[in-house]
Scaffold this motif. Structure first.
Motif, short mmCIF file in Angstrom:
data_model
loop_
_atom_site.label_atom_id
_atom_site.label_comp_id
_atom_site.label_asym_id
_atom_site.label_seq_id
_atom_site.Cartn_x
_atom_site.Cartn_y
_atom_site.Cartn_z
N ILE A 50 38.95 27.39 35.31
CA ILE A 50 39.96 28.39 34.95
C ILE A 50 40.84 27.87 33.82
O ILE A 50 41.12 28.60 32.86
N LEU A 69 37.42 24.74 40.66
CA LEU A 69 38.00 26.03 40.28
C LEU A 69 39.04 25.86 39.18
O LEU A 69 39.02 26.57 38.15
N ASN A 70 39.94 24.90 39.35
CA ASN A 70 41.02 24.71 38.38
C ASN A 70 40.52 24.24 37.02
O ASN A 70 41.03 24.67 35.99
N LEU A 124 46.95 30.28 34.84
CA LEU A 124 46.89 31.70 34.46
C LEU A 124 48.24 32.20 33.97
O LEU A 124 48.32 32.95 32.99
N ALA A 134 42.80 29.52 45.86
CA ALA A 134 43.48 28.95 44.70
C ALA A 134 44.71 28.18 45.18
O ALA A 134 45.21 28.41 46.28
N THR A 164 46.10 26.42 39.95
CA THR A 164 45.29 27.57 39.50
C THR A 164 46.19 28.65 38.92
O THR A 164 45.99 29.13 37.79
N TYR A 165 47.18 29.06 39.70
CA TYR A 165 48.07 30.14 39.27
C TYR A 165 48.88 29.73 38.04
O TYR A 165 49.14 30.55 37.15
N ALA A 191 38.39 34.01 33.10
CA ALA A 191 39.05 33.17 34.09
C ALA A 191 39.48 33.99 35.30
O ALA A 191 39.32 33.58 36.45
N GLN A 202 37.37 33.52 45.08
CA GLN A 202 38.17 33.91 46.25
C GLN A 202 37.35 34.74 47.23
O GLN A 202 37.50 34.62 48.45
N LEU A 242 38.11 33.67 39.10
CA LEU A 242 39.01 33.44 40.24
C LEU A 242 38.69 34.41 41.37
O LEU A 242 38.55 34.01 42.54
N TYR A 243 38.59 35.71 41.03
CA TYR A 243 38.33 36.72 42.07
C TYR A 243 36.97 36.47 42.74
O TYR A 243 36.82 36.64 43.95
#
Length: 761
Positions: free
Chosen positions: A454, A450-451, A488, A480, A484-485, A466, A474, A470-471
């Motif tokens: 993104i 995921l990371n 973004l 995440a 991850t955050y 991205a 999820q 992510l959505y």
């Protein structure tokens, strides 16, 4: 001799003054006789069992006892078996009876029957040691035996040493060892003493005893038991006493190797690993080679440990030498061996060599002697190395080979390496294609997958993709994390979408993820640059609550933001906080303050800050001087600006740049000091500072205001020589001026061949 009190159950205490060996001969015994004391068998002949029982029966009868009946039982033979006396003595129920029997034997034994006497004493010591709180009685017996020259045998000595050690009387145990006749100190005795000392935390004393064993002229040398004792203690965590450094252990190990005492594979591997982690690969190398040379059993594990250490140091020559040595002594490399080589070659970006090793382990090179089927770790290591040097297509080919081998199918790590490689190369579509293949093959993605996707999308301008990805992940149950955050948040800060960055920061907190320092720094920087200082302060407070501290970069960003907002009180607050936390300002901090103070007209304070900057060891930069010059120019104080310029040119090691020249030339022209401006422009040529379009535009404006047409023509020719393209400002000035004075031909000649650039004003 001192009296010894031994309490016997139901009997009156006996005063034993002089009972122990009052008729014992002198201590000058023949050496061969003493050696006999250490080797006598403890096992009695079967026909002695009846004798043992009869003697015990006599001593079990109440006093007065008829001890004369014992003489034909014990001394009828010309040379009675010494072990008989040990077997009888050790089977008494109390030490007082054992000692009484010992006194009888000592009185009746013919002269020079030292083995029998020593074995009887051993039996007394054994019986005494079984009784509660016996250590003081044992010590008294030992002292008495010394006074009366009763020889201890090996078993008696080791029994005393261990008994004293258990009672915490280590000095007494060491005394027994030191006073024992040198001819009796065999390997077993040395091992016992070393063991006792090490278990009691007396490391240095134990090493001293061990050094005695290692002397070349000593008859009794270390054995495997020695190695088990020594290394068993030194490899314990939290052992009593002084812990030996790994280099001291290695030295001991190398000494013991000379006596064919070797570390087992596990401990040898542990020691080599520790040496290498502490940067002592040379010592690790010597140790492993000594073990190999002297015939110790070595397998791939310790070799792998040394290869890992050499790899960290990028010592590939020695890695090759070790591989050659392994081949020479027929140590079979395993998957870990090749994995270590491939890993460190990849880390050093020696990918072609890594591929050669990889193919060699598969038997696909000219030398087909070694064949180890690569495991998934070896494949993944090489694929990751290929991706990190931009050869992800070759990595993809390797993964296809894995897919054809059922026993070595790609796993999540395999796909993650390739996805990350294509993302970093900017080929997001290929990364997504591999991700889809991953799902088709039934390999579950994880947060690393995921990371990678993104972060790749964010860094290559696909932020909205991205967020959608992510959505989607999820919704499929993949959570995440802070990384991850942070990706973004960084991305939205970089495009100045601070609201969206704050939205993901809030989502990060509500999801239970703890932001790392990078997330906080990114958000603080973005909010400060966007002028949202209140929000930046809120994030700072959250950051401090989480246990993080602001770093110098963060302080500089905040100070710069508060300066732009003209909040001097907050600037002072930040500077005080920096001082309290021990963070010293750097050049950027000083330059920010000097620029702010200068722009607000507080030149006195700005100069004081500059002096402080120099005092703290920082050299003013072109930015420092530029801030002051720019501020003076804005305040129409060109004379002071020129003074700083001259000071900068003459005393500092920082040469003026084009921007500083442009500021001064523009200000001078606006003040009708065109001649001075022209001289500055000539100075630029001398100092090889290249003028730009802004420089010429400022001069053309000044020359037009002063109707200096010929000078303008000279600068037009110079501008062409410098290949400095005019912009729309240049053309506007010259078109208006030259058209008005009828010089359109000169103007056409000037613009011929130029592609007029956009304005740089």
């Amino acid at each position: 001799m001192k009296a010894t009190l031994l309490a016997a159950s139901g009997q009156t205490e006996l005063l034993l003054h002089g009972r122990l060996l009052c008729q014992c001969p002198s201590r000058h015994y023949h050496t061969s006789l003493r050696r006999h004391l250490s080797t006598e068998s403890d096992v009695p002949p079967r026909d002695d069992e009846s004798v043992v029982n009869q003697v015990l029966n006599v001593f079990q009868t109440p006093e007065p006892r008829d001890l004369d009946q014992l003489h034909p039982l014990l001394f009828s033979e010309s040379t009675p078996s010494p072990s008989r006396f040990l077997q009888i003595t050790r089977r008494f129920a109390s030490s007082s009876l054992a000692l009484e029997f010992f006194d009888y034997v000592k009185a009746k034994l013919p002269t020079k029957q030292y083995p029998s006497l020593s074995l009887a004493l051993q039996g007394v010591l054994e019986v005494t040691s079984r009784e509660p709180n016996s250590q003081n009685r044992l010590l008294e017996l030992y002292r008495t035996s010394r006074e009366q020259d009763v020889p201890l045998n090996v078993n008696g000595a080791t029994l005393l040493m261990r008994s004293f050690a258990r009672a915490g009387m280590v000095d007494e145990a060491l005394l027994v060892f030191k006073e024992l006749d040198a001819s009796l100190k065999n390997t077993h005795v040395y091992n016992t003493m070393v063991d006792v000392l090490l278990r009691s935390g007396r490391t240095d004393d134990a090493l001293h005893v061990l050094e005695e064993m290692l002397k070349p002229d000593v008859e009794f040398h270390p054995n495997d038991v020695t190695g088990d004792i020594v290394f068993g203690e030194f490899f314990k965590w939290g052992k009593l006493g002084r812990s030996l450094a790994e280099e001291e252990i290695a030295r001991l190990a190398m000494e013991l190797c000379k006596h064919n005492v070797f570390l087992d594979t596990i401990k040898l591997t542990q020691l080599i690993t520790k040496l290498c982690r502490n940067g002592k690969t040379g010592r690790a190398w010597d140790l492993l080679y000594d073990v190999m040379k002297l015939g110790g059993a070595v397998d791939a594990a310790p070799c792998n440990a040394l290869l890992t250490g050499l790899g960290r140091k990028r010592d590939f020559q020695r890695m090759n030498d070790l591989m050659a040595k392994m081949k020479e002594v027929e140590i079979q490399p395993n998957n870990v061996t090749f994995g270590v080589l491939i890993n460190h070659l990849c880390k050093s970006r020696r990918i072609d060599e890594a591929i050669e090793v990889f193919e060699g382990m598969r038997g696909r090179t000219e030398n087909k002697e070694v064949y180890v089927e690569p495991d998934v770790i070896s494949f993944n290591t090489l694929i990751d190395g290929l991706c990190k040097v931009g050869r992800q297509d070759e990595g993809l080919s390797l993964m296809e080979q894995m897919r054809k081998q059922n026993e070595c199918a790609p796993n999540t790590v395999t796909y993650n390496c390739l996805i990350d490689g294509f993302c970093k190369a900017g080929d997001i579509d290929k990364a997504l294609e591999i991700f889809n293949q991953m799902n088709k093959d039934g390999v579950l993605p994880n947060v690393v997958t995921l990371n990678s996707l993104i972060d790749g999308m964010c860094k290559h301008g696909r932020i909205s993709n991205a967020v959608e990805f992510l959505y989607e992940m999820q919704s499929k149950g993949l959570k995440a994390n802070a990384v991850t955050y942070t990706s973004l948040i960084n991305a939205f800060c970089n495009v100045n979408n601070i609201d969206k960055a704050m939205q993901f920061f809030s989502a990060m907190l509500s999801s239970g993820c703890s932001p790392d320092a990078i997330a906080y720094y990114s958000l603080i920087s973005g909010l400060s640059l966007a002028g949202r200082l209140d929000d930046a302060c809120f994030v700072v407070s959250k950051m401090k609550e989480a246990g993080f501290c602001l770093d110098l970069v963060c302080y500089n960003v905040l100070i710069s933001g508060f300066c732009r907002k003209n909040k001097l009180d907050k600037v002072h607050e930040m500077l005080n906080e920096m001082e309290q936390t021990g963070i010293k300002p750097d050049t950027l901090t000083y330059n920010t303050m000097i620029s702010y103070l200068s722009k607000t007209g507080n030149f006195g304070t700005a100069h004081r800050v500059m002096k402080m900057m120099i005092k703290e060891g920082f050299t003013p930069t072109v930015v420092t001087y530029g801030a002051l010059i720019h501020a003076y120019c804005l305040n129409d104080n060109v004379d002071e600006a020129m003074r700083i310029f001259r000071e900068m040119s003459s005393t500092s090691k920082v040469p003026p740049n084009t921007i500083i020249y442009n500021m001064l030339i523009d200000s001078l022209c606006k003040n009708n000091d065109v001649e001075v401006a022209l001289s500055l422009m000539d100075g630029m040529k001398v100092k090889e500072v290249r003028p730009n379009t802004t420089t010429y535009n400022a001069m053309f404006k000044g020359l037009r205001e002063n109707s200096m047409l010929e000078k303008a023509f000279e600068l037009m020719d110079r501008m062409i020589e410098d290949a400095c393209n005019p912009d729309y400002v240049t053309m506007e000035i010259l078109t208006e001026w030259l058209s008005a004075v009828g010089e359109t031909v000169r103007l056409k000649h000037f613009v011929q061949g130029y592609e007029v650039s956009a304005s740089t004003a």
